[in-house]
Design a protein around this motif. Structure first.
Motif, short mmCIF file in Angstrom:
data_model
loop_
_atom_site.label_atom_id
_atom_site.label_comp_id
_atom_site.label_asym_id
_atom_site.label_seq_id
_atom_site.Cartn_x
_atom_site.Cartn_y
_atom_site.Cartn_z
N GLY A 185 14.47 0.43 8.08
CA GLY A 185 12.75 0.39 8.91
C GLY A 185 12.47 -0.88 7.90
O GLY A 185 12.90 -0.94 7.15
N LEU A 186 10.83 -1.14 7.58
CA LEU A 186 10.60 -1.48 6.65
C LEU A 186 10.75 -0.87 5.35
O LEU A 186 11.09 -2.04 4.22
N LEU A 187 10.79 0.35 5.49
CA LEU A 187 10.40 0.49 3.99
C LEU A 187 12.11 0.94 3.17
O LEU A 187 11.85 0.98 1.67
N GLY A 188 12.45 0.90 4.31
CA GLY A 188 14.41 1.56 2.95
C GLY A 188 14.67 2.75 3.06
O GLY A 188 13.75 3.57 3.39
N GLU A 189 16.14 2.78 3.86
CA GLU A 189 16.29 4.46 3.69
C GLU A 189 16.06 5.47 2.46
O GLU A 189 15.41 6.76 2.72
N LEU A 237 0.83 -1.49 -0.04
CA LEU A 237 0.20 0.10 -0.07
C LEU A 237 1.13 1.37 0.04
O LEU A 237 0.78 2.43 -0.73
N ALA A 238 2.42 1.18 0.53
CA ALA A 238 2.82 2.04 0.35
C ALA A 238 3.29 3.02 -0.54
O ALA A 238 3.34 3.65 -0.92
N ALA A 239 3.50 1.43 -1.22
CA ALA A 239 3.84 1.91 -2.74
C ALA A 239 3.02 2.78 -4.15
O ALA A 239 2.94 3.40 -4.92
N GLN A 240 2.00 3.01 -3.13
CA GLN A 240 0.62 3.25 -3.96
C GLN A 240 -0.07 5.14 -3.62
O GLN A 240 -0.38 5.34 -4.04
N ALA A 241 0.63 5.14 -2.34
CA ALA A 241 0.48 6.56 -1.43
C ALA A 241 1.39 7.43 -1.67
O ALA A 241 1.83 7.49 -2.39
N GLY A 245 9.81 0.59 13.29
CA GLY A 245 9.41 2.03 12.67
C GLY A 245 9.31 1.46 10.84
O GLY A 245 9.37 0.85 10.12
N LEU A 246 8.15 2.82 9.82
CA LEU A 246 8.10 2.30 8.73
C LEU A 246 9.37 2.80 8.09
O LEU A 246 10.03 2.24 6.72
N ARG A 297 10.51 6.56 -2.03
CA ARG A 297 10.22 7.94 -1.08
C ARG A 297 8.58 8.35 -1.67
O ARG A 297 8.48 6.87 -2.68
N SER A 298 7.78 8.03 -1.01
CA SER A 298 5.97 8.24 -1.47
C SER A 298 6.21 8.82 -3.29
O SER A 298 7.06 9.27 -3.06
N ARG A 299 4.55 8.33 -4.02
CA ARG A 299 4.69 9.21 -5.10
C ARG A 299 4.89 10.60 -4.95
O ARG A 299 5.27 11.19 -6.14
#
Ligand code: SF4
Ligand code: SF4
Length: 332
Positions: free
Chosen positions: A144-148, A103-107, A134-135, A151-153
């Motif tokens: 964290g989960l998403l990596g350094e 979902l983070a990849a879409q946000a 953390g995220l 970046r969101s969209r």
């Protein structure tokens, strides 16, 4: 155009949501309306559950429903052994961890609500059996989960509204900013926190400041004096405007008689000593105010202690004002 917001909860206590529901003047729903935000789903506010909820997530994942803001409350649970299976999404074969990534990849924007979601927080304390993180941070280390490099969209990193719980207005103000035209220029500090509230120290506006100036210290929790010397207050180092932008119009930890424990910082949960004790070496607190060289502090502290007015000395160790600031004039 309405902005769609999805709110998920993982490894946390739900306290950040409870705090958000206490937003007032204006309240949460007026804030959402003013920011043109449509709440797609929130675990405490939405009726949708089971298959309908999963269908909503699938549609977001497939890009059929636009996701403008993804909020996560609570830390990401990666255990056991990186499988994430300690927190499975109900009715889904996937762990919450996998849903959050997809979902983070879409946000357009990804927001960590509270210190758990930002850095791991209380859930990551001790030996961290659930392997919580953390995220975009693990403690103070980015990753964290998403990596350094995530970046969101919108191009922004995860926006970390740190705090345990986080102040309701820090959340609503951040949502307002993210839905405004200036969202891409949102000012964040080096830990991804909105500068709108972390450019202040908790010490700013503390009603105990006069006691602090003269090092007139409380000795027990009911005392009026400054809590830094004996009772663990780190408000001079903690980032937040808690004593300027009060909670529910009038509260803060200090105003409630409790020392600031720096809950907006990574790893606040592990200070290495009891929260309400001040670690000292040779009688001098080891954690000194931000920006102040130690030698200056020691010199100033001993000077100001020598100059403490009798009024402050007496009131500092009392649970109510014993000596008022204005003495009656003597008749000549
Ligand atoms: S940051 Fe604190 S209040 Fe918020 S979910 Fe985590 S433990 Fe609860
Ligand atoms: S109690 Fe803490 S925040 Fe308040 S004046 Fe003392 S050091 Fe500053």
């Amino acid at each position: 155009m309405k902005r769609n917001l999805l709110w998920l909860q993982s490894g946390g206590c739900g306290g950040c949501s409870q705090s958000l529901f206490c937003a007032e003047a204006p309240d949460l729903f007026i804030n959402l309306e003013a920011a043109n935000i449509q709440l797609l789903w929130h675990p405490s506010l939405s009726e949708t559950s089971g298959a309908d909820f999963l269908s909503l997530l699938e549609q977001i994942k497939a890009g059929e429903i636009r996701l403008d803001i993804l909020c996560l409350e609570g830390s990401v649970i990666r255990g056991p052994n990186g499988s994430g299976r300690f927190h499975m999404m109900a009715n889904s074969p996937l762990p919450m961890m996998a849903w959050i990534s997809e979902l983070a990849a879409q946000a357009e924007h990804v927001v960590a609500v509270g210190t758990c979601a930002a850095y791991g927080g209380i859930t990551a304390a001790g030996n961290n059996p659930s392997d919580a993180c953390g995220l975009q941070y693990e403690g103070a280390e980015s990753g964290g989960l998403l990596g350094e490099s995530f970046r969101s969209r919108s191009g922004l990193p995860v926006v970390n509204i740190a705090g345990c719980p986080t102040h309701p207005n820090w959340i609503t103000e951040t949502l307002m900013t993210l839905t405004s035209r200036q969202s891409c220029e949102m000012a964040l500090d080096g830990l991804g926190r909105p500068r709108s509230y972390v450019d202040h120290l908790v010490h700013h506006g503390c009603p105990r400041n006069e006691y602090y100036e003269y090092k007139a210290s409380a000795e027990k929790h009911s005392d009026l004096g400054c809590l830094m010397e004996n009772l663990g207050c780190v408000g001079t180092q903690a980032h937040g405007d808690c004593n300027i932008r009060l909670w529910n119009g009038e509260g803060s930890c200090l105003r409630g008689g409790y020392a600031c424990i720096n809950c907006t910082a990574p790893q606040f949960e592990e200070p290495g000593h009891p929260f309400t004790e001040t670690p000292k070496i040779a009688g001098i607190p080891t954690g000194l105010p931000t920006d102040m060289p130690k030698a200056w502090f020691v010199a100033l502290a001993s000077l100001s202690k020598a100059a403490t007015p009798a009024r402050l000395k007496e009131n500092a160790t009392s649970d109510h004002i014993r000596v008022p600031p204005i003495q009656p004039r003597k008749r000549s």
